[in-house]
Design an enzyme around this catalytic site. Structure first.
Site, PDB file in Angstrom:
ATOM      1  N   CYS A  87       0.833  -1.205   0.000  1.00  0.00           N
ATOM      2  CA  CYS A  87       0.000   0.000   0.000  1.00  0.00           C
ATOM      3  C   CYS A  87       0.870   1.259   0.000  1.00  0.00           C
ATOM      4  O   CYS A  87       1.625   1.474  -0.935  1.00  0.00           O
ATOM      5  CB  CYS A  87      -0.999  -0.036   1.160  1.00  0.00           C
ATOM      6  N   HIS A 196      -3.693  -4.928  -0.250  1.00  0.00           N
ATOM      7  CA  HIS A 196      -3.271  -5.475   1.041  1.00  0.00           C
ATOM      8  C   HIS A 196      -3.335  -7.001   0.990  1.00  0.00           C
ATOM      9  O   HIS A 196      -4.419  -7.580   1.134  1.00  0.00           O
ATOM     10  CB  HIS A 196      -4.195  -4.971   2.154  1.00  0.00           C
ATOM     11  N   GLU A 198      -2.465  -9.089   3.234  1.00  0.00           N
ATOM     12  CA  GLU A 198      -2.873  -9.615   4.539  1.00  0.00           C
ATOM     13  C   GLU A 198      -4.382  -9.563   4.740  1.00  0.00           C
ATOM     14  O   GLU A 198      -4.914 -10.196   5.662  1.00  0.00           O
ATOM     15  CB  GLU A 198      -2.155  -8.866   5.663  1.00  0.00           C
TER      16      GLU A 198
END
Length: 218
Positions: A87, A196, A198
């Protein structure tokens, strides 16, 4: 996977909750040591670096510089250490951002970071800014971090500024959101994503797993 235990340093410069990143890394690499490093000393000896980032670019750049992470990152890149940006952690590696009335970034990649702008449209539909939610990523070239990830998989995005994909030799993944944007860039031992991983379910976890096994070469 490498046979010996690795040290993976997640650089913590005060921008965003990093525990989700660290938890995801620990999930895909349970035998490795994942460190939230607030100083360069805590990142010393790391086998790979992860550069996250959430928030305004001016604050992120200031925090990154004040933490002393610029020399650490540049030394890691020069030494061939695998580096992953996420990001704003990707955006700070660009030349300059339009955010906050213009902010100089690290100029590791020569591209600018641009604002989506008002009146963003796609197929006569007005698009919201920030670009928030799931979107497909076209893998524009082969890379070890795309291993076992189907082309066109969806990843999770949250951002109002983007790196253009057009005329960008470093693009490794592309997404359409009113414009063609770089979902991922790569060069030598650096891979960085606008999305992202994650927060991107199985595809995101696979990308992180690939990062823990990557030797920094393509």
């Amino acid at each position: 996977m490498p046979s010996s235990r690795q040290k993976i340093a997640v650089l913590d410069y005060g921008m965003g909750n990093l525990h989700s990143v660290a938890s995801a890394l620990q999930k895909v690499a349970p035998a490795d040591e994942v460190v939230l490093a607030t100083t360069p000393e805590q990142a010393q000896g790391a086998d790979r670096l992860l550069v996250p980032g959430v928030g305004a670019i001016r604050d992120c750049m200031a925090g990154f510089v004040e933490a002393g992470f610029v020399p650490l990152l540049r030394d890691a890149i020069d030494s061939g250490l695998p580096v992953l940006g996420i990001c704003v952690g990707m955006q700070i590696m660009m030349r300059r951002s339009e955010e906050n009335n213009g902010v100089d970034c690290l100029d590791i990649f020569p591209q600018p970071v641009k604002f989506f702008g008002a009146g963003l449209r796609e197929n006569d539909e007005r698009l919201k800014v920030p670009h928030m939610g799931w979107n497909r990523v076209e893998q524009t070239r082969a890379h070890p971090l795309w291993s076992d990830i189907e082309d066109g998989s969806r990843f999770y995005f949250v951002h109002s500024y983007y790196v253009p994909a057009e005329n960008n030799a470093d693009v490794a993944g592309r997404t359409e959101y009113g414009v063609s944007l770089a979902a991922a860039v790569a060069r030598e031992n650096i891979f960085a994503t606008q999305f992202h991983p994650e927060k991107s379910a199985d595809a995101g976890l696979q990308l992180l797993k690939n990062f823990t096994a990557w030797n920094g070469r393509t």
